[in-house]
Design an enzyme around this catalytic site. Structure first.
Site: not given
Length: 444
Positions: A169, A352
């Protein structure tokens, strides 16, 4: 309440990988056995962590890792995604910290002995502090240092790793860390964000070249988080607001990887907001990947704002997680299908997906039916995306266990496993048992 997979779905096939995920700073503790990181320094600042906590103990994983791997095995998963702490495996002079390397080698060997695939993330936000002191992700040299770290650690790990992710991320590192300051290193300077993005993506590209050489047997890629946008109304202005937000928060990270160029909006930014891009940079950033990791939690709703171009608004009467995030599984399938249509994607792993809920321990149990429902609806969304043609190879629940949730400290719990932060006792929640039972049924 059970978790089930659609009959005949690719998700129910034996080749589809199910796993659980963690990250180093959130679970490990033991900062005295590594270099200081930007998150250690950030936690020492007043008022930035909701409960004024830090990662000094976290889940005590550095000392409890063997029982944690056994616990992972009990969940019947195929894979475990975890991150390596750059600060634990490297010294300041650029040599390996063998004690730190041996810690991760122990994990990798135990996973291999249990036939659990290791998905290793090289950077999950915990930059060594001495590198930040030299400019961090605003300094091009940090990308070079990252590639050297990736080179040395991938050689040390040999053939024990099934998959590498360079970065987790980069939006969080760049936007939350440099533009709005709610994550380490805590800058609130919008003019820094795009520069940090460029060096993060350059680090990814340089590391990809190293990983392809050192670990050709491993699948290597990057993990991006996406928050699909929707207009507050059907007005043209609100729809344009969504487009602008999507460029800044989503496309700015994936377009360079897939197309070797930033969004056209770059040209309209002030000159001092733009990164310095060397001639070879974009080709390095667009180094072909074996897979793309996608993280999804919720959507965002936007309206037009005359100053910023867009402003996020809370949807009406929405079901929310304990983070205040809307539970919106159709946003997941919408996202996956839209990326599939827009880009020529490599195979995708859902690296995720999960929910923080207001868990309660009652008589030694956590009956988190709301989390089970979240997983059920989002697994169905993944199935819908697969049916629409998206090449999805795996799904990782976030997270294995409750942990240090960054700026929220220990107030938010995402885990399939409950952690008592005083005793460090682990207790598998109802969602963990449901997840395991689903996977055991799939193997029958």
């Amino acid at each position: 309440m059970k978790l089930t997979l659609p009959t005949g779905s690719l998700l129910a096939g034996k080749d589809f990988i199910f796993g659980v995920a963690t990250s180093a700073f959130q679970i490990e503790g033991a900062p005295e056995r590594r270099l200081p990181t930007i998150w250690d320094a950030f936690c020492n600042r007043q008022g930035v962590i909701a409960d004024n906590s830090n990662g000094d103990v976290a889940c005590g994983h550095v000392d409890l890792w063997q029982q944690d791997i056994d616990m992972i095995e009990s969940l019947a998963v195929d894979a475990y995604r975890f991150s390596v702490s750059w600060a634990r495996v490297m010294h300041r002079d650029g040599t390996l910290n063998q004690a730190g390397v041996d810690f991760y080698l122990g994990i990798l060997k135990r996973l291999k002995a249990k036939n659990i695939k290791a998905f290793v993330t090289l950077y999950h936000w915990d930059l060594p502090l001495f590198i930040e002191d030299s400019g961090g992700w605003l300094n091009r040299d940090t990308a070079v240092l990252f590639a050297k770290y990736a080179d040395m650690i991938s050689q040390a790990f040999g053939d024990l790793v099934y998959s590498y992710a360079t970065l987790n991320e980069p939006w969080c590192s760049a936007y939350l860390g440099y533009e709005v300051g709610v994550h380490a290193p805590g800058f609130k300077r919008p003019e820094l964000c795009k520069k940090a993005i460029h060096h993060l993506l350059l680090a990814h590209g340089l590391a990809m070249q190293v990983l392809k050489r050192n670990a050709p047997q491993a699948k290597s890629g990057i993990v991006l988080n996406f928050t699909p946008g929707y207009p507050a109304t059907d007005s043209k202005a609100d729809k344009q607001a969504v487009t602008l937000a999507d460029i800044h928060f989503n496309q700015w990270y994936i377009q360079p990887l897939m197309e070797g160029r930033y969004p056209d909006l770059m040209a309209s930014l002030p000159a001092d907001w733009q990164p310095t891009i060397a001639a070879e940079d974009m080709a390095i950033i667009a180094t072909p990947m074996d897979y793309l990791g996608i993280n999804y939690y919720t959507r965002a709703v936007y309206r037009f704002d005359p100053e910023q171009g867009f402003a996020q608004v809370q949807p009406n009467k929405a079901a929310l997680t304990d983070m205040g995030w809307e539970i919106y599984p159709s946003g997941f399938s919408d996202l996956l299908v839209s990326l599939h249509k827009r880009y020529h994607l490599p195979p995708v792993y859902i690296t995720e997906n999960g929910a923080a809920m207001a868990d309660e321990m009652i008589d030694g149990e956590v009956v988190d039916l709301d989390r089970v429902a979240y997983f059920q609806s989002h697994l169905h969304a993944v199935h819908q995306a697969v049916e629409a043609g998206v090449d999805i190879r795996g799904y990782f629940a976030w997270s294995l266990m409750d942990n240090f949730e960054w700026a929220y400290g220990y107030e938010k719990r995402f885990g399939l496993v409950h952690v008592d932060y005083q005793s460090l006792k682990r207790t598998i929640k109802h969602s963990g048992y449901a997840f395991a039972e689903m996977l055991k049924q799939r193997r029958l």
